[in-house]
Design an enzyme around this catalytic site. Structure first.
Site, PDB file in Angstrom:
ATOM      1  N   GLU A  39       0.836  -1.204   0.000  1.00 32.17           N
ATOM      2  CA  GLU A  39       0.000   0.000   0.000  1.00 32.17           C
ATOM      3  C   GLU A  39       0.875   1.261   0.000  1.00 32.17           C
ATOM      4  O   GLU A  39       0.501   2.286  -0.558  1.00 32.17           O
ATOM      5  CB  GLU A  39      -0.878   0.029   1.263  1.00 32.17           C
ATOM      6  N   THR A 117      -6.120  -0.463   2.982  1.00 32.86           N
ATOM      7  CA  THR A 117      -7.211  -1.261   2.429  1.00 32.86           C
ATOM      8  C   THR A 117      -8.131  -1.698   3.573  1.00 32.86           C
ATOM      9  O   THR A 117      -7.759  -1.633   4.739  1.00 32.86           O
ATOM     10  CB  THR A 117      -6.656  -2.494   1.703  1.00 32.86           C
ATOM     11  N   LYS A 200     -14.152  -2.640   7.508  1.00 29.63           N
ATOM     12  CA  LYS A 200     -13.454  -3.397   8.564  1.00 29.63           C
ATOM     13  C   LYS A 200     -11.971  -3.407   8.250  1.00 29.63           C
ATOM     14  O   LYS A 200     -11.572  -3.801   7.149  1.00 29.63           O
ATOM     15  CB  LYS A 200     -14.009  -4.822   8.580  1.00 29.63           C
ATOM     16  N   ASP A 201     -11.171  -2.957   9.211  1.00 34.28           N
ATOM     17  CA  ASP A 201      -9.711  -2.994   8.997  1.00 34.28           C
ATOM     18  C   ASP A 201      -9.021  -3.453  10.267  1.00 34.28           C
ATOM     19  O   ASP A 201      -9.672  -3.927  11.212  1.00 34.28           O
ATOM     20  CB  ASP A 201      -9.183  -1.626   8.520  1.00 34.28           C
ATOM     21  N   MET A 202      -7.683  -3.278  10.309  1.00 39.91           N
ATOM     22  CA  MET A 202      -6.916  -3.767  11.455  1.00 39.91           C
ATOM     23  C   MET A 202      -6.083  -2.664  12.128  1.00 39.91           C
ATOM     24  O   MET A 202      -5.246  -2.969  12.972  1.00 39.91           O
ATOM     25  CB  MET A 202      -6.004  -4.927  11.009  1.00 39.91           C
ATOM     26  N   GLU A 203      -6.300  -1.409  11.737  1.00 41.11           N
ATOM     27  CA  GLU A 203      -5.484  -0.318  12.309  1.00 41.11           C
ATOM     28  C   GLU A 203      -6.272   0.929  12.724  1.00 41.11           C
ATOM     29  O   GLU A 203      -5.901   1.600  13.702  1.00 41.11           O
ATOM     30  CB  GLU A 203      -4.396   0.134  11.305  1.00 41.11           C
ATOM     31  N   ASP A 226     -11.977  -6.388  -0.279  1.00 39.79           N
ATOM     32  CA  ASP A 226     -12.737  -7.641  -0.169  1.00 39.79           C
ATOM     33  C   ASP A 226     -14.101  -7.349   0.444  1.00 39.79           C
ATOM     34  O   ASP A 226     -14.263  -6.406   1.206  1.00 39.79           O
ATOM     35  CB  ASP A 226     -11.974  -8.656   0.696  1.00 39.79           C
TER      36      ASP A 226
HETATM   37  N1  SAH Z   1      -2.291 -11.769   3.734  1.00 41.60           N
HETATM   38  C1  SAH Z   1      -1.911 -10.374   3.899  1.00 41.60           C
HETATM   39  C2  SAH Z   1      -2.236  -9.981   5.285  1.00 41.60           C
HETATM   40  C3  SAH Z   1      -2.585  -8.566   5.418  1.00 41.60           C
HETATM   41  S1  SAH Z   1      -3.599  -8.244   6.744  1.00 41.60           S
HETATM   42  C4  SAH Z   1      -0.461 -10.211   3.470  1.00 41.60           C
HETATM   43  O1  SAH Z   1      -0.170 -10.696   2.424  1.00 41.60           O
HETATM   44  O2  SAH Z   1       0.354  -9.573   4.123  1.00 41.60           O
HETATM   45  C5  SAH Z   1      -4.773  -7.193   6.035  1.00 41.60           C
HETATM   46  C6  SAH Z   1      -4.406  -5.732   5.927  1.00 41.60           C
HETATM   47  O3  SAH Z   1      -5.365  -5.150   5.061  1.00 41.60           O
HETATM   48  C7  SAH Z   1      -4.514  -4.968   7.238  1.00 41.60           C
HETATM   49  O4  SAH Z   1      -3.573  -3.912   7.268  1.00 41.60           O
HETATM   50  C8  SAH Z   1      -5.958  -4.472   7.248  1.00 41.60           C
HETATM   51  O5  SAH Z   1      -6.099  -3.151   7.757  1.00 41.60           O
HETATM   52  C9  SAH Z   1      -6.395  -4.489   5.792  1.00 41.60           C
HETATM   53  N2  SAH Z   1      -7.624  -5.266   5.482  1.00 41.60           N
HETATM   54  C10 SAH Z   1      -8.079  -5.472   4.224  1.00 41.60           C
HETATM   55  N3  SAH Z   1      -9.208  -6.200   4.244  1.00 41.60           N
HETATM   56  C11 SAH Z   1      -9.498  -6.468   5.542  1.00 41.60           C
HETATM   57  C12 SAH Z   1     -10.545  -7.205   6.203  1.00 41.60           C
HETATM   58  N4  SAH Z   1     -11.517  -7.810   5.535  1.00 41.60           N
HETATM   59  N5  SAH Z   1     -10.501  -7.287   7.541  1.00 41.60           N
HETATM   60  C13 SAH Z   1      -9.517  -6.685   8.245  1.00 41.60           C
HETATM   61  N6  SAH Z   1      -8.516  -6.002   7.665  1.00 41.60           N
HETATM   62  C14 SAH Z   1      -8.479  -5.875   6.331  1.00 41.60           C
END
Ligand code: SAH
Length: 268
Positions: A39, A117, A200-203, A226
């Site tokens: 990203e 993302t 929905k994200d992780m940060e 997604d």
């Molecule tokens: N398999 C990935 C893992 C990335 S984790 C890799 O190849 O490294 C996913 C990242 O994208 C996180 O930073 C999160 O903020 C974001 N993200 C995208 N789609 C998401 C979802 N459905 N749920 C949570 N986070 C998501």
């Protein structure tokens, strides 16, 4: 003894007034926080940022600062880097909270931009490739079923209000829910629905927490990789769309930064 009315030792204005003053001066220092290298790199290239060799961060941490100037702005992009042991991007709330804290302490930005993302709910109108500006962030995986602690767990925070930015760039606005898992348990899903989130994200909510704590306005730009309430496995769909969606994210961040240039927070 200081004479009555002597201004030389006047105390600094109270924090509220300081915050109001900073709302009305042009933004000059921005920090972009991005969790994944895929990203971050298009944005590094677009703004011709270069990696800062003298990292402002503690020795040995994987956090990377790219910096440059763009129009009237000092731009830093902070990427938490690769996990030192496992070699994958340091995604998730802990790394993002740490780099946000460190970046604010060392760089004193006027504005934080978290770009990344996210998963999107099609039931709430999200499609792959959509780019959103976030209005509110909350957590969906911090369940503490004790009065008031329950609200602390949800950790609702508002992003800076940016009605002019949203109107001018014609972006969608939505709520974001953050947790430390890419997949979604049933309990997570109920909490995300309770948070009224489209994304929905992780940060995001972790960054919003630190930004609010240290009183730095934050904007969140999220692009959908997604569909969470679809039939494809999330990890597969995420990886399939990552490159194309990152290109859209990069364009949106460019537009946001062009809009911000020359403005103050109150004009966003
Ligand atoms: N398999 C990935 C893992 C990335 S984790 C890799 O190849 O490294 C996913 C990242 O994208 C996180 O930073 C999160 O903020 C974001 N993200 C995208 N789609 C998401 C979802 N459905 N749920 C949570 N986070 C998501």
């Amino acid at each position: 003894m200081a004479a009555l009315g002597d201004q030389s030792e006047a105390p600094p204005p109270p924090p509220d007034q300081q915050a109001m003053a900073s709302q009305n001066k042009p933004i000059s220092n921005i920090v972009i926080i991005i969790a994944m290298q895929t990203e971050a790199l298009p944005i590094v290239n677009r703004f011709q940022l270069t990696e800062e060799p003298n990292s402002p961060f503690p020795q040995g941490v994987p956090w990377v600062r790219y910096r440059g100037t763009y129009k009237n702005l000092n731009v830093s992009l902070i990427w938490p880097g690769k996990d030192p042991v496992l070699g994958v991007d340091s995604v998730g709330t802990i790394s993002s909270a740490l780099v946000t804290y460190a970046a604010i302490q060392t760089l004193q930005p006027d504005l934080i931009i978290n770009a990344g993302t996210a998963g999107g709910f099609k039931a709430k109108g999200a499609s792959i490739g959509d780019v959103f500006i976030v209005s509110d962030c909350a957590f969906h995986d911090r369940r503490i079923p004790i009065p008031v602690f329950d609200l602390y767990g949800v950790g609702l925070r508002k992003a800076v209000e940016a009605p002019n930015l949203v109107r001018e760039l014609n972006l969608k606005v939505a709520k974001l829910s953050t947790g430390d898992s890419l997949d979604m348990s049933q309990q997570d899903e109920s909490s995300i629905i309770a948070n009224d989130a489209t994304l929905k994200d992780m940060e995001g909510a972790a960054i919003a927490y630190v930004a609010e704590l240290l009183k730095v306005p934050a904007v969140f730009v999220k692009a959908v990789t997604d569909i969470i309430d679809g039939d494809k496995p999330t990890a597969e769909e995420f990886l399939q769309n990552l490159a194309a969606v990152t290109a859209k994210l990069d364009l949106a961040v460019e537009k946001v930064i062009n809009f911000i240039n020359g403005k103050c927070i109150a004009e966003l």
